[in-house]
Write an enzyme that holds these catalytic residues in place. Structure first.
Site, PDB file in Angstrom:
ATOM      1  N   VAL B 173       3.740   8.235  -4.092  1.00 35.09           N
ATOM      2  CA  VAL B 173       3.811   6.878  -3.524  1.00 35.09           C
ATOM      3  C   VAL B 173       2.459   6.665  -2.835  1.00 35.09           C
ATOM      4  CG1 VAL B 173       4.920   5.421  -1.795  1.00 35.09           C
ATOM      5  CG2 VAL B 173       6.318   6.897  -3.264  1.00 35.09           C
ATOM      6  N   PRO B 174       1.619   5.788  -3.420  1.00 36.08           N
ATOM      7  CA  PRO B 174       0.174   5.827  -3.103  1.00 36.08           C
ATOM      8  C   PRO B 174      -0.226   5.179  -1.784  1.00 36.08           C
ATOM      9  CG  PRO B 174       0.615   4.111  -4.702  1.00 36.08           C
ATOM     10  CD  PRO B 174       1.938   4.784  -4.442  1.00 36.08           C
ATOM     11  N   CYS B 175       0.151   5.790  -0.677  1.00 37.95           N
ATOM     12  CA  CYS B 175      -0.276   5.268   0.619  1.00 37.95           C
ATOM     13  C   CYS B 175      -1.786   5.448   0.808  1.00 37.95           C
ATOM     14  CB  CYS B 175       0.495   5.932   1.747  1.00 37.95           C
ATOM     15  SG  CYS B 175       0.357   7.727   1.799  1.00 37.95           S
ATOM     16  N   HIS B 176      -2.382   6.336  -0.025  1.00 30.43           N
ATOM     17  CA  HIS B 176      -3.840   6.529   0.111  1.00 30.43           C
ATOM     18  C   HIS B 176      -4.622   5.299  -0.348  1.00 30.43           C
ATOM     19  CE1 HIS B 176      -2.725   7.833  -4.007  1.00 30.43           C
ATOM     20  NE2 HIS B 176      -3.900   7.364  -4.347  1.00 30.43           N
TER      21      HIS B 176
END
Lengths: 163, 205
Positions: B173-176
């Protein structure tokens, strides 16, 4: 707080396997170990946090070993009961094989008392609960077992006897 | 206690060391039998990656946790034990798909994850934000403010930051992909270095 079950396997897996080997010999120990940890995993969430985890596991192993022996008695194998070289290969040497044969020849209660006292290191109060008798009876079973082992397997056990 | 000391030799004999192979074999058998019996509430494994060793954990529902080494894997597992179930077993098989997809991601053969997820570790607004994070496409970035607007709460910039920081499934889950409004990376659960590495990896594709 209840720790992950994996930690229980990591910490007590080896001891429980040794206990199972003393109870059943190296050959059937694997089955008892597997049954023990599967059962323990099922019951683990309900285990009180204050419980002595090792005593709990040994109690389960005690019952599972009895089951394994019962099944073995019902379906006797044509093969000799004590394998010449134990499975796993980590019990090398003929002196050890002699010891395992001597352990196997002990009456069940003495063998159990020895496993729980000398392999698991449980106090006699716990052992008495597992065996279902008095503390004194548990102590006597371990002492008698030891005496018998010394008698039947004098080679390996000399230091303890002479001190 | 005396009798134990006297019988050290016997004790030592009966306690012949158990070799690691035997235990590994038994552990493997336990994994299979426990999985068959439906007793593994949380299965986990660890994998090597360019951002260090990653812990992957899954419930029967799906991947529930990805953790960086700096989060302390033992502590992460203890938290899972508290929040989900203590029936936790190192059982890599359930993580095969997730591990493969993460490997493909790091070797630039995958841009979108489609492994099944279990979002049960997040609640409320955080979960809402995390649910929307995969809408930021591979190689793109958004600001915390953008995300706040996207979830219909433009004032909740700080809360979006918290939602990203507490994402239980980083990388997947691409919180970056969420940065400060001025374009600087902002914080990251895996550390600034890891965030930069992920952004560079995606930018280079």
């Amino acid at each position: 707080m209840k720790e992950p079950f994996e930690n229980v396997v990591a910490r007590h897996g080896a001891t429980v396997l040794r206990v199972c080997r003393v109870l059943l010999g190296p050959h059937d120990a694997d089955d008892a170990w597997s049954e023990t940890f599967l059962s323990a995993l099922r019951a683990y969430p309900d285990l009180p946090e204050t419980a002595n985890v090792e005593a709990w596991l040994v109690t389960i192993a005690h019952r599972k070993a009895i089951d394994v022996l019962r099944v073995a008695k019902r379906n006797p194998l044509p093969v000799g009961e004590v394998p010449e070289t134990p499975a796993g290969g980590d019990l090398p040497g003929s002196a050890d094989a002699d010891l395992w044969a001597a352990v196997k020849a002990l009456p069940a209660k003495q063998r159990q008392a020895i496993a729980y006292r000398y392999v698991a290191g449980l106090p006699y109060a716990e052992i008495a609960q597992i065996l279902g008798g008095t503390v004194e009876a548990a102590r006597r079973a371990a002492a008698d077992g030891l005496k018998n082992l010394r008698k039947n397997h004098p080679g390996a056990i000399t230091r303890g006897a002479s001190s | 206690m005396n009798d134990i000391r006297h019988d050290d030799d016997l004790s030592a004999l009966l306690s012949t060391p158990v070799d690691a192979d035997a235990l590994a074999r038994l552990h493997h058998r336990l994994e299979q039998e426990a999985e068959q019996a439906g007793l593994v509430d949380v299965a986990y494994t660890t994998i090597d990656s360019p951002v260090g060793t990653l812990l992957l954990a899954a419930t029967p529902e799906g991947l529930v946790r990805v953790a960086f080494a700096r989060e302390d894997h033992d502590r992460v597992l203890e938290t899972l034990s508290q929040k989900i179930s203590s029936r936790i077993l190192r059982s890599p098989k359930r993580l095969d798909v997730a591990a493969r997809e993460i490997d493909e991601y790091f070797t630039r053969r995958r841009q979108v994850f489609d492994v099944r997820l279990d979002l049960s570790l997040s609640h409320g607004f955080r979960r809402l934000v995390q649910t929307h994070l995969p809408e930021i496409a591979y190689g793109q970035t958004r600001s915390y403010r953008d995300m706040a607007e996207l979830v219909g709460n433009p004032k909740a910039v700080r809360a979006v930051g918290t939602a990203c920081a507490t994402n239980p499934l980083p990388i997947v889950v691409p919180c970056h992909r969420v940065l400060r409004t001025d374009g600087t990376p902002g914080g990251y659960v895996g550390g600034l270095e890891a965030k930069t590495l992920l952004l560079d990896l995606e930018a280079a594709a």
